[in-house]
Design an enzyme around this catalytic site. Sequence first.
Site, PDB file in Angstrom:
ATOM      1  N   GLY A 222       0.766  -1.241   0.000  1.00  0.00           N
ATOM      2  CA  GLY A 222       0.000   0.000   0.000  1.00  0.00           C
ATOM      3  C   GLY A 222       0.792   1.283   0.000  1.00  0.00           C
ATOM      4  CD  GLU A 266      -3.855   0.479   5.655  1.00  0.00           C
ATOM      5  OE1 GLU A 266      -3.231   1.103   4.775  1.00  0.00           O
ATOM      6  OE2 GLU A 266      -3.293   0.018   6.664  1.00  0.00           O
ATOM      7  CG  ASP A 267      -1.372  -1.850   2.682  1.00  0.00           C
ATOM      8  OD1 ASP A 267      -1.645  -2.889   3.317  1.00  0.00           O
ATOM      9  OD2 ASP A 267      -0.254  -1.326   2.713  1.00  0.00           O
ATOM     10  CG  ASN A 268      -2.509  -7.798   1.480  1.00  0.00           C
ATOM     11  OD1 ASN A 268      -3.339  -8.664   1.692  1.00  0.00           O
ATOM     12  ND2 ASN A 268      -1.484  -7.975   0.660  1.00  0.00           N
TER      13      ASN A 268
END
Length: 459
Positions: A222, A266-268
């Site tokens: 991310g 959270e990005d993944n």
Amino acid sequence: MEQISILYSLAMVGLVWYFAMWSIGLLGCFAARRRYRSRPRSPLSVAEPASVPGVSILRPLKGLDTNLYENLESTFKQEYPTFEIVFSVADEGDQALPIVRELISKYPNINADVIVGEEVVGVNPKVNNLIRSYRQATNDILWVLDSNVLVDPGTLARSVDALVGSSSSPTRKNIALVHHVPFAFVNESQLGSRIEEAFLNTNHAKMYIAINTVAVESCVVGKSNLYRRSDIERLNGSLKRRNDQAGGEDAQSEYGLHVFGRFLAEDNMIASALWHELGQRHDLSCDVAHNVVGNMSLSDYIWRRVRWIRVRKHMVLAATILEPFTESVMLSVIAASSLSVLLGFPPWIFLALHFTLWLLVDLDVYASLAGHSLPKESAYGFIIAWAAREILAFPIWLLAIFGDEVVWRGKKYQVLRDGEVRHSSSSGWLASCSKWFRKGKDLHDYERIESPTDIRLDM
């Protein structure tokens, strides 16, 4: 005879696995050559503003990251007709604020704003910092950039091309997210910084590009992600295919960015949710995210790797268990033993050939991402750092696999199922070890790079 037969069978399996891993590595190498050695200017960069979709660039900030001024300024220099920049900090006392306000004054023709104050929607501080700017953004397309990332001027235009250009093709699924492979840049002599640079610019990039080329599963970091808010508002983080019919379990779920506040990565998770819940795909543009690495000690590097291995363990257990068997040192032992059993080939000759070829492939990946070969004056130090990374990979994995606690930005978390986290107040061995190992300067000390042109921005 039965024991010999089993030994030969294991040796054959070992060789098959070895060549399979080499195939993946070579795929990453050749894909990097094809994608990154040519970065043409996008026609969107000179298009009329009314003819291109607007983009909101969101940059969450906390403290004085290394090279922060140049990192943030790179977003003001994007060659794209219509975009806005929304910075966000958690509190008025954040040291990044004077830099942001100076840049806003320096570029009065750029639509830029700063939001002060977070909204706590979960345990993830980045999501808490982002949520207000996410809601305030005036455009559907969002470009979320970490504060330690510097981007080339043509990155936004080429990324929008990748996001919207493929939707007209009937043979491909819609692209919901465009991401950029990190390419590390350091101006520190710390060993941890150098090892991080060697890791991100060789093995990590090679495997990252290969996995995204095959595209059988979501694999996203991310640092720099472009996606649509309208898609995020359809996600609930369950990773189950979305049921658009009214009623049922979907009607009881919450949707939007805030639901990802319970995850550390959270990005993944956002990328995986776009993939699994909406059935859409990702794409890499031909740009890199220049990841400016700060003052990272060896212990900082080790605990950073430990943190993300522990998070991955709770998200993709099988892949994490297999991870050591994809690394060069373990593979060399497997293949050398197999060839010795099958052909009587001298292990020391094989090991010399193996590591020489492995390094050459990694250096070729570096050259593709950097746009030039490894400079001679830094080659020796880089190769030493590369060797240290390869040697440390298995010990770090062993340290990480037996534990669930991680430390991130000074706070301790316990990793739960599917990568969710909760605050941890225990004072076990992890906290003691981390405190003992962590010495030296803060990672967020600000240091301006004297010659930012060395990063070779494409003008």
